[in-house]
Write a protein that holds these residues in place. Structure first.
Motif, PDB file in Angstrom:
ATOM      1  N   GLY A 153      -0.564   0.804 -15.643  1.00 47.61           N
ATOM      2  CA  GLY A 153       0.653   1.353 -15.933  1.00 47.61           C
ATOM      3  C   GLY A 153       1.717   1.156 -14.546  1.00 47.61           C
ATOM      4  O   GLY A 153       1.527   0.010 -13.567  1.00 47.61           O
ATOM      5  N   ASN A 154       2.446   2.055 -14.334  1.00 45.41           N
ATOM      6  CA  ASN A 154       3.206   2.087 -13.041  1.00 45.41           C
ATOM      7  C   ASN A 154       2.333   2.547 -11.871  1.00 45.41           C
ATOM      8  O   ASN A 154       1.643   3.442 -12.238  1.00 45.41           O
ATOM      9  CB  ASN A 154       4.376   3.074 -13.097  1.00 45.41           C
ATOM     10  CG  ASN A 154       5.446   2.676 -14.494  1.00 45.41           C
ATOM     11  OD1 ASN A 154       5.659   1.364 -14.674  1.00 45.41           O
ATOM     12  ND2 ASN A 154       5.963   3.606 -15.188  1.00 45.41           N
ATOM     13  N   ALA A 155       2.437   1.647 -11.011  1.00 44.32           N
ATOM     14  CA  ALA A 155       1.496   1.961  -9.761  1.00 44.32           C
ATOM     15  C   ALA A 155       2.181   1.666  -8.315  1.00 44.32           C
ATOM     16  O   ALA A 155       3.189   0.880  -8.216  1.00 44.32           O
ATOM     17  CB  ALA A 155       0.598   1.298  -9.777  1.00 44.32           C
ATOM     18  N   ILE A 156       1.701   2.185  -7.387  1.00 46.70           N
ATOM     19  CA  ILE A 156       2.110   2.048  -5.900  1.00 46.70           C
ATOM     20  C   ILE A 156       0.849   1.922  -5.200  1.00 46.70           C
ATOM     21  O   ILE A 156      -0.364   2.444  -5.470  1.00 46.70           O
ATOM     22  CB  ILE A 156       2.880   3.448  -5.273  1.00 46.70           C
ATOM     23  CG1 ILE A 156       4.091   3.483  -6.297  1.00 46.70           C
ATOM     24  CG2 ILE A 156       2.978   3.389  -3.754  1.00 46.70           C
ATOM     25  CD1 ILE A 156       5.104   4.660  -5.854  1.00 46.70           C
ATOM     26  N   VAL A 157       0.831   0.953  -4.049  1.00 44.99           N
ATOM     27  CA  VAL A 157      -0.177   0.861  -3.147  1.00 44.99           C
ATOM     28  C   VAL A 157       0.520   0.693  -1.730  1.00 44.99           C
ATOM     29  O   VAL A 157       1.546   0.349  -1.362  1.00 44.99           O
ATOM     30  CB  VAL A 157      -0.870  -0.639  -3.394  1.00 44.99           C
ATOM     31  CG1 VAL A 157      -1.812  -0.745  -2.021  1.00 44.99           C
ATOM     32  CG2 VAL A 157      -1.449  -0.719  -4.667  1.00 44.99           C
ATOM     33  N   GLY A 163      -5.852   0.671   8.505  1.00 43.67           N
ATOM     34  CA  GLY A 163      -6.238  -0.836   8.052  1.00 43.67           C
ATOM     35  C   GLY A 163      -6.643  -0.542   6.204  1.00 43.67           C
ATOM     36  O   GLY A 163      -7.074  -1.361   5.655  1.00 43.67           O
ATOM     37  N   SER A 164      -6.903   0.815   5.834  1.00 40.47           N
ATOM     38  CA  SER A 164      -7.347   1.102   4.567  1.00 40.47           C
ATOM     39  C   SER A 164      -6.057   1.061   3.688  1.00 40.47           C
ATOM     40  O   SER A 164      -4.730   1.169   4.140  1.00 40.47           O
ATOM     41  CB  SER A 164      -8.052   2.276   4.407  1.00 40.47           C
ATOM     42  OG  SER A 164      -7.245   3.401   4.670  1.00 40.47           O
ATOM     43  N   TYR A 165      -6.155   1.119   2.276  1.00 38.28           N
ATOM     44  CA  TYR A 165      -5.020   1.183   1.369  1.00 38.28           C
ATOM     45  C   TYR A 165      -5.344   2.156   0.312  1.00 38.28           C
ATOM     46  O   TYR A 165      -6.340   2.350   0.027  1.00 38.28           O
ATOM     47  CB  TYR A 165      -4.965  -0.226   0.546  1.00 38.28           C
ATOM     48  CG  TYR A 165      -4.474  -1.520   1.352  1.00 38.28           C
ATOM     49  CD1 TYR A 165      -3.191  -1.801   1.567  1.00 38.28           C
ATOM     50  CD2 TYR A 165      -5.569  -1.824   2.385  1.00 38.28           C
ATOM     51  CE1 TYR A 165      -2.879  -2.831   2.406  1.00 38.28           C
ATOM     52  CE2 TYR A 165      -5.131  -3.183   2.991  1.00 38.28           C
ATOM     53  CZ  TYR A 165      -4.007  -3.406   3.110  1.00 38.28           C
ATOM     54  OH  TYR A 165      -3.566  -4.839   3.909  1.00 38.28           O
ATOM     55  N   THR A 166      -4.251   2.634  -0.335  1.00 40.34           N
ATOM     56  CA  THR A 166      -4.373   3.780  -1.318  1.00 40.34           C
ATOM     57  C   THR A 166      -3.587   3.245  -2.507  1.00 40.34           C
ATOM     58  O   THR A 166      -2.584   2.744  -2.179  1.00 40.34           O
ATOM     59  CB  THR A 166      -4.121   5.277  -0.848  1.00 40.34           C
ATOM     60  OG1 THR A 166      -2.875   5.371  -0.404  1.00 40.34           O
ATOM     61  CG2 THR A 166      -5.244   5.944   0.045  1.00 40.34           C
ATOM     62  N   GLN A 167      -4.069   3.404  -3.689  1.00 36.08           N
ATOM     63  CA  GLN A 167      -3.488   3.247  -4.887  1.00 36.08           C
ATOM     64  C   GLN A 167      -3.079   4.545  -5.780  1.00 36.08           C
ATOM     65  O   GLN A 167      -4.033   5.401  -5.945  1.00 36.08           O
ATOM     66  CB  GLN A 167      -4.099   2.175  -5.810  1.00 36.08           C
ATOM     67  CG  GLN A 167      -3.371   1.652  -6.863  1.00 36.08           C
ATOM     68  CD  GLN A 167      -4.188   1.559  -8.114  1.00 36.08           C
ATOM     69  OE1 GLN A 167      -5.004   2.402  -8.545  1.00 36.08           O
ATOM     70  NE2 GLN A 167      -3.941   0.757  -9.148  1.00 36.08           N
ATOM     71  N   TYR A 168      -1.837   4.384  -6.316  1.00 41.05           N
ATOM     72  CA  TYR A 168      -1.537   5.602  -7.289  1.00 41.05           C
ATOM     73  C   TYR A 168      -1.012   4.846  -8.618  1.00 41.05           C
ATOM     74  O   TYR A 168      -0.060   4.426  -8.579  1.00 41.05           O
ATOM     75  CB  TYR A 168      -0.409   6.586  -6.377  1.00 41.05           C
ATOM     76  CG  TYR A 168      -0.762   6.796  -5.233  1.00 41.05           C
ATOM     77  CD1 TYR A 168      -1.079   8.052  -4.661  1.00 41.05           C
ATOM     78  CD2 TYR A 168      -0.620   5.676  -4.023  1.00 41.05           C
ATOM     79  CE1 TYR A 168      -1.044   8.042  -3.354  1.00 41.05           C
ATOM     80  CE2 TYR A 168      -0.920   5.918  -2.729  1.00 41.05           C
ATOM     81  CZ  TYR A 168      -1.104   7.254  -2.400  1.00 41.05           C
ATOM     82  OH  TYR A 168      -1.420   7.667  -1.223  1.00 41.05           O
TER      83      TYR A 168
END
Length: 229
Positions: A153-157, A163-168
């Motif tokens: 669906g709608n998401a943000i990274v 150096g890491s990433y998070t996704q919502y």
């Protein structure tokens, strides 16, 4: 008058003059000595006054120096406290929502997912404030999972300084966009149930890259950063 009488009278006058001279000399000496004593007393008084004045000035100077040192120490402590606080803020991580019930965990298998579950679900009502777990820069944002696929669906990274990433994901409203710098705890979205979702919740991932398929064990990822949930 006989010569003898004249001699006697002369002697008496000489004696009187001598006595007068002696008395006069004594008076002069007394006057001189008195003046000297007065001058000595005045000098001693002046010296005492100077000594008291000097001591007072020295005391005031010492107090001023002590106050200046105390002020400098206080300023230094305040600066050190600010540095410590700034460092603590840099190291701080938070959960993506403030209040929640835990849903599906990382690695869970089931018919709901093509592969095992890739993140941690936080069950919250639609419209719950979603926040950045740490300082970072938004690298993905939008529908279709921000490019990761319609299931999200709608998401943000967000990319973080380690150096890491998070996704919502499954968001009802996106409030941060690509290229934007966000701070720890800053609102970036509202939760929802968009994409492949069985009900309102936030899907959260820790990733090694911005793309699908690089998710870490989410619980361990957050634990390593001081967050237990």
């Amino acid at each position: 008058m006989s010569p003898r009488a004249i001699f006697r009278r002369s002697s008496l006058l000489s004696g009187r003059r001598a006595r007068v001279a002696v008395v006069a000399a004594g008076v002069s000496a007394s006057v001189v000595l008195g003046a000297g004593a007065a001058l000595a007393a005045e000098a001693a008084k002046s010296t005492d006054t100077l000594t008291v004045s000097s001591a007072a000035s020295l005391g005031a100077s010492v107090k001023a120096q002590a106050a200046a040192v105390e002020k400098a120490v206080t300023a230094e402590k305040a600066a050190a406290t600010k540095v410590t606080a700034a460092k603590a803020a840099e190291d701080t991580w938070v959960t993506p929502v403030a209040k929640y019930t835990l849903g599906a965990t990382f690695g869970r298998a089931g018919a709901l997912w093509t592969n095992n579950h890739s993140g941690q679900d936080f069950v919250v009502p639609t419209g719950t404030s979603v926040r950045a777990v740490h300082d970072g820069v938004v690298v993905k944002a939008g529908p279709n999972g921000g490019g990761d696929g319609p299931a999200y669906g709608n998401a943000i990274v967000i990319k973080h300084d380690d150096g890491s990433y998070t996704q919502y994901a499954h968001l009802s409203d996106i409030r941060a966009w690509i290229g934007e710098t966000v701070k720890t705890g800053e609102e970036i979205a509202l939760s929802g149930s968009t994409g492949n979702s069985t009900g309102p919740h936030l899907h959260f991932e820790g990733r090694s890259t911005p793309d699908y398929g690089s998710a870490y064990d989410t619980g361990r990822y957050m634990k390593d950063r001081g967050i237990r949930y």
